[in-house]
Motif scaffolding. Structure first.
Motif, PDB file in Angstrom:
ATOM      1  N   PRO A 154     -31.833  33.088  -2.816  1.00  0.00           N
ATOM      2  CA  PRO A 154     -30.632  33.478  -3.295  1.00  0.00           C
ATOM      3  C   PRO A 154     -30.425  33.208  -4.733  1.00  0.00           C
ATOM      4  O   PRO A 154     -29.786  33.844  -5.375  1.00  0.00           O
ATOM      5  N   GLU A 155     -30.642  31.868  -5.184  1.00  0.00           N
ATOM      6  CA  GLU A 155     -30.530  31.563  -6.589  1.00  0.00           C
ATOM      7  C   GLU A 155     -31.019  32.521  -7.395  1.00  0.00           C
ATOM      8  O   GLU A 155     -30.488  32.642  -8.329  1.00  0.00           O
ATOM      9  N   ASP A 158     -28.787  35.183  -7.586  1.00  0.00           N
ATOM     10  CA  ASP A 158     -27.458  35.085  -8.529  1.00  0.00           C
ATOM     11  C   ASP A 158     -27.720  34.756 -10.097  1.00  0.00           C
ATOM     12  O   ASP A 158     -26.946  35.184 -10.584  1.00  0.00           O
ATOM     13  N   THR A 159     -28.952  34.359 -10.124  1.00  0.00           N
ATOM     14  CA  THR A 159     -29.384  34.132 -11.473  1.00  0.00           C
ATOM     15  C   THR A 159     -29.291  35.657 -12.163  1.00  0.00           C
ATOM     16  O   THR A 159     -28.893  35.815 -13.239  1.00  0.00           O
ATOM     17  N   HIS A 163     -26.751  37.188 -15.160  1.00  0.00           N
ATOM     18  CA  HIS A 163     -27.298  37.210 -16.464  1.00  0.00           C
ATOM     19  C   HIS A 163     -27.253  38.625 -16.840  1.00  0.00           C
ATOM     20  O   HIS A 163     -27.547  39.011 -18.056  1.00  0.00           O
ATOM     21  N   LEU A 186     -30.867  35.638 -24.163  1.00  0.00           N
ATOM     22  CA  LEU A 186     -30.838  34.486 -23.511  1.00  0.00           C
ATOM     23  C   LEU A 186     -30.789  34.774 -21.864  1.00  0.00           C
ATOM     24  O   LEU A 186     -31.153  33.980 -21.266  1.00  0.00           O
ATOM     25  N   ALA A 189     -34.645  34.641 -21.012  1.00  0.00           N
ATOM     26  CA  ALA A 189     -35.089  33.227 -20.843  1.00  0.00           C
ATOM     27  C   ALA A 189     -34.590  32.618 -19.644  1.00  0.00           C
ATOM     28  O   ALA A 189     -35.479  31.826 -19.009  1.00  0.00           O
ATOM     29  N   ALA A 190     -33.429  32.792 -19.421  1.00  0.00           N
ATOM     30  CA  ALA A 190     -32.686  32.189 -18.047  1.00  0.00           C
ATOM     31  C   ALA A 190     -33.385  32.769 -16.995  1.00  0.00           C
ATOM     32  O   ALA A 190     -33.778  31.786 -15.833  1.00  0.00           O
ATOM     33  N   ALA A 193     -37.081  31.484 -16.304  1.00  0.00           N
ATOM     34  CA  ALA A 193     -37.205  29.976 -16.207  1.00  0.00           C
ATOM     35  C   ALA A 193     -36.746  29.850 -14.728  1.00  0.00           C
ATOM     36  O   ALA A 193     -37.300  29.023 -14.224  1.00  0.00           O
ATOM     37  N   ARG A 197     -39.388  28.328 -11.930  1.00  0.00           N
ATOM     38  CA  ARG A 197     -38.964  26.992 -11.387  1.00  0.00           C
ATOM     39  C   ARG A 197     -38.815  27.020  -9.839  1.00  0.00           C
ATOM     40  O   ARG A 197     -39.456  26.347  -8.915  1.00  0.00           O
TER      41      ARG A 197
ATOM     42  N   LEU B 186     -25.771  27.486 -12.293  1.00  0.00           N
ATOM     43  CA  LEU B 186     -26.470  28.286 -12.998  1.00  0.00           C
ATOM     44  C   LEU B 186     -26.706  27.939 -14.237  1.00  0.00           C
ATOM     45  O   LEU B 186     -27.438  28.092 -15.231  1.00  0.00           O
ATOM     46  N   ALA B 190     -29.750  26.713 -16.660  1.00  0.00           N
ATOM     47  CA  ALA B 190     -30.319  27.421 -17.792  1.00  0.00           C
ATOM     48  C   ALA B 190     -30.320  26.840 -19.176  1.00  0.00           C
ATOM     49  O   ALA B 190     -31.330  26.817 -19.904  1.00  0.00           O
ATOM     50  N   ALA B 193     -33.210  24.286 -18.876  1.00  0.00           N
ATOM     51  CA  ALA B 193     -34.844  25.011 -19.020  1.00  0.00           C
ATOM     52  C   ALA B 193     -34.779  25.430 -20.584  1.00  0.00           C
ATOM     53  O   ALA B 193     -35.851  25.095 -21.368  1.00  0.00           O
TER      54      ALA B 193
END
Lengths: 204, 204
Positions: A154-155, A158-159, A163, A186, A189-190, A193, A197, B186, B190, B193
């Motif tokens: 889920p994360e 959401d990310t 974004h 941005l 990149a987010a 990452a 992770r 979040l 971000a 990272a």
């Protein structure tokens, strides 16, 4: 087998006229707000007020149809996955924020008012649900491309959603004073990452 | 040395009354939009319309003062660095998004309209510049806490600004349907990272 009958000319013309009116409406409403008049909409569309009422019934139904058509185009324009995770993710972020960069007062009104007329409230609910479905598909594609089976965490969804959101375009451009390209970088990149992770954290 | 003379009671009362009016104005305008009337502002503030005009001159000056006071409070409430990079960064993201979570239609109008009255346009320019300064300070603190000298890379400043922006709170809550805590998590992930990647990329 017979050829499919070509679409009658009159129907094609009608569809083109509808697309034209919806695009002109979307531009005006996004740029100046939800309280535009039918006179202003008729002027930018190049058709009469009477024609607009005949085509869409009410001002709210016209504006809702214009936003609905915009969201349908949005989903179609995001790139297909082509086997290259980084290239595809970068292109997806760029295309989303390029499209988002047209946002203006009308978009923020639609996304923040809690007193919308029913047609507009329905359109905004559909936009959020379509947007969320797009975020889920994008996260699923990224998760599989990274070699993982099953549903993405889920994360990650959401990310991706946060974004690619038009609000993230605004986050980079309004206070930051950058343009949509910075929002896209941005975001890329987010999301990358988070993907790396979460891949590490969920290794079995 | 003489004691500093205590602030006269009348002055303290006046300051408290002003704070009360500004907080009530901010709540109403953020929640319902910039086109609130002086009658509505008088009602939520509990003072007369005439008093509001005497205190602030115009409706626009009152609204601008309310937003300015909000931004001043914002900067003061972010946590000081205490030596623990991760804990401080997490607390900063949480506090920023908790404060951001009050945003509503009036905030988005202020941040997106290009036809604002002069007092409000000035207030919004100040908000952006104060916000940007806060992002620079936060990025500098993080960069030094990570053991690096000199100015933080511009990408770190952009990452901090975009992820602490009220628009990022909206990115997580509007389409994502989450609350400000998700926005904070979040943002923390971000920014951390980006900090780690930029530290690696710029090692000499």
């Amino acid at each position: 087998m017979s050829e499919p009958s070509p679409r009658p000319l009159a129907e094609a013309k009608r569809a083109a006229a509808t697309d034209h009116v919806l695009a002109a409406t979307r531009r005006l409403v996004i740029g100046s707000g939800l309280d535009v008049t039918m006179d202003a909409l008729a002027e930018v569309s190049g058709v009469s007020r009477r024609t607009l009422f005949r085509m869409f019934g009410t001002r709210e139904a016209l504006i809702a149809a214009a936003f609905d058509a915009g969201m349908a185009g949005y989903g179609r324009k995001l790139p297909e996955f082509d086997g290259d995770l980084n290239g595809w993710l970068r292109a997806t972020c760029a295309e989303a924020h390029r499209m988002n960069s047209v946002i203006g007062p009308g978009f923020f009104e639609l996304a923040s008012r809690t007193d919308l007329p029913p047609d507009l409230a329905r359109s905004e609910r559909r936009r959020r649900s379509d947007f969320r479905a797009m975020a889920v598909r994008t996260a699923e594609t990224a998760w599989r491309a990274a070699g993982r089976d099953g549903a993405p965490p889920p994360e990650l969804i959401d990310t991706v959603g946060a974004h690619l959101s038009p609000h993230f375009t605004a986050a980079a451009t309004v206070e930051g004073g950058r343009d949509w390209r910075t929002a896209a970088e941005l975001a890329y990149a987010a999301i990358l990452a988070a993907l790396q992770r979460l891949q590490r954290d969920t290794l079995t």
